[in-house]
Design a protein around this motif. Structure first.
Motif, PDB file in Angstrom:
ATOM      1  N   THR A 282       0.814  -1.224   0.000  1.00  0.00           N
ATOM      2  CA  THR A 282       0.000   0.000   0.000  1.00  0.00           C
ATOM      3  C   THR A 282       0.843   1.268   0.000  1.00  0.00           C
ATOM      4  OG1 THR A 282      -0.121  -0.090   2.418  1.00  0.00           O
ATOM      5  CG2 THR A 282      -1.924  -1.124   1.182  1.00  0.00           C
ATOM      6  N   ASP A 305       1.305   0.046 -14.659  1.00  0.00           N
ATOM      7  CA  ASP A 305       0.672  -0.809 -13.646  1.00  0.00           C
ATOM      8  C   ASP A 305       1.116  -0.416 -12.243  1.00  0.00           C
ATOM      9  OD1 ASP A 305      -0.566  -2.077 -15.703  1.00  0.00           O
ATOM     10  OD2 ASP A 305       0.581  -3.939 -15.577  1.00  0.00           O
ATOM     11  N   ALA A 308      -0.637   2.706 -11.274  1.00  0.00           N
ATOM     12  CA  ALA A 308      -2.022   2.384 -10.929  1.00  0.00           C
ATOM     13  C   ALA A 308      -2.102   1.878  -9.492  1.00  0.00           C
ATOM     14  CB  ALA A 308      -2.572   1.339 -11.895  1.00  0.00           C
ATOM     15  N   ARG A 309      -1.130   1.069  -9.081  1.00  0.00           N
ATOM     16  CA  ARG A 309      -1.083   0.596  -7.689  1.00  0.00           C
ATOM     17  C   ARG A 309      -0.895   1.772  -6.730  1.00  0.00           C
ATOM     18  NH1 ARG A 309       0.353  -4.832  -6.694  1.00  0.00           N
ATOM     19  NH2 ARG A 309      -0.558  -6.130  -8.339  1.00  0.00           N
ATOM     20  N   GLU A 312      -4.127   3.566  -6.447  1.00  0.00           N
ATOM     21  CA  GLU A 312      -5.088   2.785  -5.655  1.00  0.00           C
ATOM     22  C   GLU A 312      -4.859   3.044  -4.173  1.00  0.00           C
ATOM     23  OE1 GLU A 312      -4.825  -1.340  -6.568  1.00  0.00           O
ATOM     24  OE2 GLU A 312      -5.415  -1.086  -8.669  1.00  0.00           O
ATOM     25  N   ALA A 313      -3.574   3.164  -3.804  1.00  0.00           N
ATOM     26  CA  ALA A 313      -3.240   3.419  -2.400  1.00  0.00           C
ATOM     27  C   ALA A 313      -3.552   4.847  -1.998  1.00  0.00           C
ATOM     28  CB  ALA A 313      -1.753   3.114  -2.167  1.00  0.00           C
ATOM     29  N   GLU A 315      -5.203   8.082  -4.211  1.00  0.00           N
ATOM     30  CA  GLU A 315      -5.624   8.631  -5.496  1.00  0.00           C
ATOM     31  C   GLU A 315      -5.226  10.088  -5.680  1.00  0.00           C
ATOM     32  OE1 GLU A 315     -10.216   9.795  -4.137  1.00  0.00           O
ATOM     33  OE2 GLU A 315      -9.841   8.164  -5.563  1.00  0.00           O
TER      34      GLU A 315
END
Length: 343
Positions: A282, A305, A308-309, A312-313, A315
């Motif tokens: 995270t 990618d 994107a991670r 996700e953690a 924004e």
């Protein structure tokens, strides 16, 4: 060290063999477009998009990138089991390329059954072994380049739940300290971890927490760039760096006029960041730096990618948002543009 391999597309088999190595994995349900420059057939920009995303506006955007890459023509490869879907995407891409005065030199449908020349009057399915056993594929193996079996393989695998729990406890313990305590020894810990003198889940958890501080993250970034004075890195971690320090490091990565290839330090940093994100999945700062290094090495899919991670953690993580815009726009690292334009 990053390698910029110059490929002359002697045949469509060469191009198909090159694509997985260039994008980092074997594509599926994808459109891949490969720029060919002038009469030499030298390969330039390689771009991939999900087949389902090939709409007129997407095709137009890709065509502009291909034209800006000084392409005289392009090869379009459609990876899918659905020939009708391949025909649809090819029609959209061809129209967009012709709008930019770029010819479609070859169009190929690739499926588990084999590959087919989509321009041929008679659809002859040729075996994929032509591609996997080609001279070019052998040359890539000799260079030590190995694509992942799929896109998921581009990112680091997560550590065991027990190791993640240890890292999380270390991060929480470190976060409980006051801010000065959190940052005082951060750069020293980062440097020791780079040399392998300290490691383990606890260290990776602490580093994930340390990287939440912008000045520590920026110091870690500067430490990866060739030619940056170590004292500047130290001053950055202390919050006393010259105003243009981080800007100079970013220019060395992004700016085609001064862009530098990533060096051994960035390779080592990538390995350390791999451990951090594996133990603290995270960590937006660690994913962002990992994505930056991947992009700097020319691996845009892995960078996308990873970013994107990161988002996700968190924004709202500003550096991830900025880098993601560059990656999604198809911007190559500065050194790639500089070396390309001098050839």
């Amino acid at each position: 060290m990053a390698q910029q391999i110059t490929l002359r597309a002697r045949s469509v088999v060469d191009v198909l063999a090159y694509i997985p190595y260039r994008i980092g994995y074997a594509p599926t349900e994808s459109l891949v477009i490969v720029a060919r420059r002038s009469s030499t057939g030298t390969v330039g920009l390689v771009a991939r998009v999900d087949l389902s995303d090939v709409k007129p506006e997407t095709a137009d955007m890709l065509a502009v990138h291909i034209a800006n890459d000084r392409a005289a023509s392009a090869v379009v490869a459609l990876y899918t089991e659905d020939r009708q879907e391949a025909d649809r995407a090819l029609a959209s891409m061809t129209e967009a390329l012709h709008g930019q005065a770029v010819d479609v030199h070859d169009a190929v449908h690739v499926s588990t059954a084999g590959y087919v020349d989509m321009h041929a009057a008679l659809a002859v399915v040729r075996p994929l072994s032509d591609v996997t056993t080609s001279v070019l594929a052998a040359e890539m193996v000799a260079l030590g380049v190995a694509p992942a079996s799929d896109r998921a393989g581009l990112l680091p695998a997560e550590a065991s739940p027990e190791a993640q729990a240890t890292a999380r406890r270390a991060a929480e313990k470190h976060a409980a300290k006051n801010v000065d305590e959190q940052t005082t020894h951060a750069l020293a810990t980062w440097r020791l971890a780079l040399t392998g003198l300290v490691d383990g889940p606890g260290i990776y958890g602490e580093l994930a927490q340390m990287l939440t501080h912008t000045k520590v993250r920026d110091a870690a970034l500067l430490s990866m760039v060739p030619g940056i004075d170590p004292d500047t890195v130290t001053q950055t971690a202390a919050g006393n760096a010259p105003d243009d320090a981080t800007g100079g490091a970013i220019a060395a990565i992004f700016n085609p006029k001064v862009g530098q290839r990533p060096g051994e330090t960035s390779d080592t940093a990538r390995d350390l960041l791999t451990q951090i994100v594996a133990h603290v999945p995270t960590s937006a700062p660690a994913w962002t730096l990992w994505g930056l290094v991947a992009w700097w090495h020319g691996n845009a899919p892995a960078a996308a990618d990873a970013l994107a991670r990161a988002l996700e953690a968190d924004e709202t993580y500003r550096l991830a948002l900025l880098l993601n815009s560059a990656v999604q726009f198809g911007m190559p690292p500065g050194w790639v543009v500089r070396e390309r334009d001098t050839k």
